[in-house]
Design an enzyme around this catalytic site. Structure first.
Site, PDB file in Angstrom:
ATOM      1  N   HIS A  25       0.856  -1.195   0.000  1.00 36.02           N
ATOM      2  CA  HIS A  25       0.000   0.000   0.000  1.00 36.02           C
ATOM      3  C   HIS A  25       0.885   1.235   0.000  1.00 36.02           C
ATOM      4  O   HIS A  25       0.719   2.135  -0.809  1.00 36.02           O
ATOM      5  CB  HIS A  25      -0.935  -0.014   1.209  1.00 36.02           C
ATOM      6  CG  HIS A  25      -1.945   1.086   1.200  1.00 36.02           C
ATOM      7  ND1 HIS A  25      -3.077   1.076   2.006  1.00 36.02           N
ATOM      8  CD2 HIS A  25      -2.020   2.249   0.505  1.00 36.02           C
ATOM      9  CE1 HIS A  25      -3.787   2.169   1.777  1.00 36.02           C
ATOM     10  NE2 HIS A  25      -3.147   2.902   0.880  1.00 36.02           N
TER      11      HIS A  25
ATOM     12  N   GLU B 156       0.781   8.005  -3.283  1.00 30.10           N
ATOM     13  CA  GLU B 156       1.672   7.566  -2.208  1.00 30.10           C
ATOM     14  C   GLU B 156       2.936   8.419  -2.138  1.00 30.10           C
ATOM     15  O   GLU B 156       3.409   8.750  -1.055  1.00 30.10           O
ATOM     16  CB  GLU B 156       2.025   6.085  -2.392  1.00 30.10           C
ATOM     17  CG  GLU B 156       0.856   5.145  -2.177  1.00 30.10           C
ATOM     18  CD  GLU B 156       0.242   5.275  -0.794  1.00 30.10           C
ATOM     19  OE1 GLU B 156       0.996   5.244   0.204  1.00 30.10           O
ATOM     20  OE2 GLU B 156      -0.995   5.411  -0.699  1.00 30.10           O
TER      21      GLU B 156
ATOM     22  N   HIS C 240       2.982  10.693   1.156  1.00 27.28           N
ATOM     23  CA  HIS C 240       3.858  10.073   2.151  1.00 27.28           C
ATOM     24  C   HIS C 240       5.344  10.181   1.801  1.00 27.28           C
ATOM     25  O   HIS C 240       6.173  10.467   2.669  1.00 27.28           O
ATOM     26  CB  HIS C 240       3.477   8.597   2.328  1.00 27.28           C
ATOM     27  CG  HIS C 240       2.068   8.374   2.764  1.00 27.28           C
ATOM     28  ND1 HIS C 240       1.610   8.690   4.025  1.00 27.28           N
ATOM     29  CD2 HIS C 240       0.993   7.873   2.085  1.00 27.28           C
ATOM     30  CE1 HIS C 240       0.323   8.384   4.121  1.00 27.28           C
ATOM     31  NE2 HIS C 240      -0.075   7.892   2.959  1.00 27.28           N
TER      32      HIS C 240
END
Length: 268
Positions: free
Chosen positions: A74, A132, A136
């Site tokens: 993920h 992502e 992040h």
């Protein structure tokens, strides 16, 4: 001293205003303090893919016999010890060309398991990888500094700490009839990596498993986070690792076999 002209004053005003805005933007970024640890969040495809009703080329659940049969990535998330996390730390737009040499590995081990396009940090829609990285990956400094390093580092950590293999060897294999003790799954991970993972479930099915690491990527216990996953549903004492039938792009059902014991041993 002669007074400044109106034109000069306007120029100075623009300069001061621009400088102030830059300081404000920098302060906003600096306000997100350096993270404390990494969480590698892994998705169980059997739980995600069984909700697939319509196929598209970007959804790995639609690949028929080539659909994922092991935990997929993920994301690698910088987190704080207090259960919160930084997000969207810099304006570094995703550029898929930067990771072109990683494309095959990312398609296999870090695929999208839906047909949706997640939001980026800047209000637009983009790919799963873009989301992502921008949300992040940009917060991974000073450990990871650029897009390529973020994805290559995540892949290498994923290969080194092979959750699928650990659970397979412990007897926890996909099944639509068996339920497994939550404590047994946690113990298998603890015995292998000497750290406690975090598990997230959906209606009794294991949905995500997170491994946590210090900044040098040595395993550590995870912090239980009050995020949208854990608040949605906690794991019961017995959980399922559902198998699934891939629809395939042609709509034909294809039984997806379990990953061989040696799958995932390959290095990037």
């Amino acid at each position: 001293m002669a007074s400044l002209s109106v034109q000069t004053l306007l120029v100075l005003l623009v300069f001061v205003t621009a400088s102030y805005c830059m300081i404000e933007e920098a302060s906003a970024i600096e306000g997100q303090r350096e993270f404390d640890y990494f969480a590698l969040s892994l998705q169980w495809p059997g739980t995600y893919c069984r909700h697939t009703r319509h196929c598209c080329s970007q959804n790995a659940c639609c690949r028929g016999a080539n659909a994922p049969t092991e935990f997929t990535i993920h994301g690698l998330w910088p987190d704080y010890n207090d259960g919160t996390w930084p997000a969207c730390c810099t304006r570094s737009d995703f550029n898929e060309k930067e990771i072109s040499t990683l494309h095959d590995a990312l398609e296999k081990y870090w695929p999208s398991l839906s047909c949706g396009s997640p939001s980026s940090c800047h209000g637009t829609k983009g790919s799963f990888w873009a989301h992502e990285w921008e949300k992040h990956g940009t917060c991974s400094s000073p450990v990871v500094h650029d897009e390529y390093s973020y994805f290559s580092t995540t892949l290498n950590v994923y290969f080194k700490y092979n959750v699928t293999k650990v659970l397979n060897e412990a007897g926890y294999v996909p099944s639509n009839s068996e339920k497994y003790p939550l404590g047994g799954i946690v113990s298998a991970i603890e015995n292998a990596f000497h750290a406690t993972p975090q598990l997230v479930c959906s209606k009794g099915d294991l949905e995500e498993l997170r491994l946590c690491f210090y900044k040098d990527f040595k395993p550590r216990d995870c912090v239980i986070q009050n995020d949208m996953y854990t608040s949605k549903s906690s794991c019961p004492k017995y959980v399922s690792l559902p198998a699934y039938v891939s629809l395939g792009l042609d709509g034909a059902g294809t039984e997806v076999p379990w990953v061989p014991d040696n799958e995932g041993d390959e290095a990037l």
